[in-house]
Design an enzyme around this catalytic site. Structure first.
Site: not given
Length: 588
Positions: A119, A183, A214, A240-241, A243
């Site tokens: 994402g 993805r 992941d 990267k994220t 979240d």
């Protein structure tokens, strides 16, 4: 637009902008459509876009001139050391690396590939900008190639060369539209071999994979494979994220978290102000964060809502869904007794998985669908429900039967590419508000509640993933890209680029690399035990959560809203260059 005009526009964009696409790539119509989507957005730019293009990200002192490395002690994985070492014999136990200034540096010519994976997160383009600038600084003849639409671009040999002219349009911008993302998981030997074909053809000596836990696990697997085969291709990761769950002792924060939280907090503050003005609605706001509640916690610290649920706390306390609903209803009832029939509730996206009984159900469903998905997928909806009930253990069957039909259905749908429930599809905010409404209606009949309850629902996800990066993320990402180039130049593979000491001024940031194996443990995925990077959950004994817990009762009873306003790019540094409250508290 007809096919003829599409093709004409495509040709115009290529010839006018001198794009460097592989000729064999352009032979296929579907590839032309990919390029059309990625690189025909040259309409008039806003004043903000023009001004941000001129912003020059700041680098740590160690990366401002010639660079050398300082190696630390050997490392080991956070858990399951013997299993991880056996799986990664060529990339396990490597030392931590820190960059320090050097008097001069000389490096061989090298071409580099880059992939955006998973994402979107604000700042991805600045990672590529930092990587590009450093690769060219090391040797002007070096080339940077971007693989299109994620890891699949490596496997399918779809790429472009990134040039000065091309990168100029994307500096300090949000999104991943420079090369797109995807993805596709890199975990099969045939994928690795297809990748090496194009890497050799382009004389690429190193590959940078920009992604979350992941994606970086896949980067580690790829690094190990190429090292074992002596293919001479290095693999480097970048954290990267939005979240915020890719962090540990070496990674202080993942990029994009700062910008996304500030973007969400602005809108939450706007809703709070509207809420306090209309004084008749309860706003239930679901926020991204499927595996951890970092975004919800950070937004709560920035905006002070009446209620913020923290999934990790609910799991620790072993609360049922009904207990969570009752706690919310009690706050609604109390505020109504004070004449305040309004409020704001923040809900982490992954909450449903953290309610212990439902979490156990999901784990069994994951294993069931991984083992028997072929038998299950072609059944109609009613037959799928009966199939699940027939195969679940008694305890999990009882939980499944008590769930609202819509939620039970969502839990039994196809998993995402990593084997996870697609929790973003579960309307937890509506589920909770409906159950709270039912509870209040029951209390009203019993004479325990006399207020009114009207709910509105929001889900903030995509609104923050591609925002223009904050000053922090613009600088942080540029430094990560620069660090990735230096890890490559210094012969490293299986490392993740890192930048530390980020609550200090950028001059004092410390850049380097951490072996990806250091962050790994074994976890069950799709019914099998696999090596993965351990996700960082909200620490209930950590300073950010304790700061929140100390104030939440007051926020619940009173109206203490803060309206943070939009991200600031210019003005006093104490306004424009603030880190997240999470990071500030953790680094105290």
């Amino acid at each position: 637009m007809c096919r003829k005009s599409v093709f004409f526009f495509f040709c115009f964009s290529i010839s006018d902008k001198k794009r460097n696409f592989a000729p064999e790539f352009l032979e296929h119509t579907e590839n032309k459509q990919v390029i059309l989507v990625l690189h025909t957005n040259y309409m008039e730019k806003s004043a903000l876009q023009k001004a941000r293009a001129a912003y020059q990200p700041k680098l740590p002192k160690a990366l401002q001139g010639a660079v050398t490395i300082k190696e630390g002690a050997a490392t080991q994985s956070v858990d399951n050391q013997e299993e991880i070492k056996k799986l990664f014999p060529n990339t396990y136990g490597m030392p931590l690396v820190e960059f320090v200034p050097a008097e001069s540096e000389t490096h061989k010519a090298m071409n580099v590939g880059v992939i955006l994976s998973g994402g979107q997160a604000p700042g991805g383009h600045n990672v590529i900008s930092g990587l590009f600038d450093e690769v060219k600084k090391l040797n002007p003849e070096n080339r940077l190639y971007g693989f299109l639409m994620g890891p699949g671009g490596l496997v399918d040999h779809k790429y472009i060369e990134i040039t000065d002219e091309l990168i100029a349009d994307y500096r300090n911008t949000g999104g991943f539209d420079l090369i797109g993302s995807g993805r596709t998981k890199l975990e099969q030997e045939d994928q690795f071999e297809k990748g090496i074909e194009i890497l050799r053809e382009l004389d690429i000596k190193a590959l940078v994979i920009i992604g979350g836990d992941d994606s970086n696990t896949n980067a580690c697997v790829l690094a190990e494979y190429y090292a074992a085969k002596n293919y001479g291709v290095q693999v480097i990761g970048c954290p990267k994220t939005i979240d915020g769950d890719l962090k540990n002792d070496q990674i202080e924060t993942s990029f994009g978290f700062d910008t996304a939280c500030k973007t969400y907090a602005e809108v939450i503050g706007n809703i709070e102000r509207d809420c306090n003005s209309a004084r008749k609605y309860w706003h239930f706001i679901k926020l991204m964060g499927r595996s951890a509640s970092h975004i919800a916690l950070e937004c709560a610290l920035q905006t002070q809502p009446n209620i913020c649920l923290i999934s990790e706390e609910i799991e620790q306390k072993d609360l049922t869904l009904n207990q969570v609903v009752e706690q919310i209803a009690e706050t609604v009832a109390y505020r109504a007794s004070q004449g305040n029939n309004f409020g704001v509730v923040l809900i982490p996206e992954g909450l449903i998985e953290f309610i212990p009984a439902i979490g156990r159900l999901i784990q069994e469903l994951n294993d069931l669908l991984a083992a028997h998905g072929a038998d299950y997928k072609d059944l109609d909806k009613d037959a799928q429900r009966e199939y699940i009930l027939a195969h679940l253990s008694e305890a999990n069957k009882a939980t499944f039967e008590t769930l609202p039909e819509g939620v039970a259905r969502q839990l039994s749908l196809d998993r995402d590419p990593h084997g996870n429930v697609q929790v973003s599809l579960i309307e937890t905010e509506k589920l909770l508000s409906e159950m709270v409404g039912d509870k209040l209606a029951q209390w009203k009949k019993e004479g325990k509640y006399t207020g009114s309850f009207s709910a509105l629902h929001h889900f903030f996800g995509y609104e923050g993933r591609c925002a223009a990066p904050s000053n922090f993320d613009a600088d942080y990402c540029y430094a990560l890209g620069t660090s990735a180039a230096q890890l490559i130049a210094n012969g490293k593979t299986g490392y993740m680029a890192i930048v530390k000491n980020t609550t200090a001024g950028t001059d004092q940031w410390k850049a380097g690399g951490v072996p990806i194996t250091m962050m790994m443990n074994m976890e069950r995925r799709n019914g099998e035990m696999k090596p993965v990077i351990r996700k960082a959950l909200v620490e209930l004994d950590g300073k950010p959560f304790k700061a929140f817990a100390a104030k939440r009762d007051e926020w619940a009873k009173n109206t203490c809203y803060i309206y943070p306003g939009p991200i600031q790019y210019w003005g006093p540094s104490d306004v424009c260059d603030q880190t997240t409250k999470t990071l500030a508290l953790e680094q105290e």
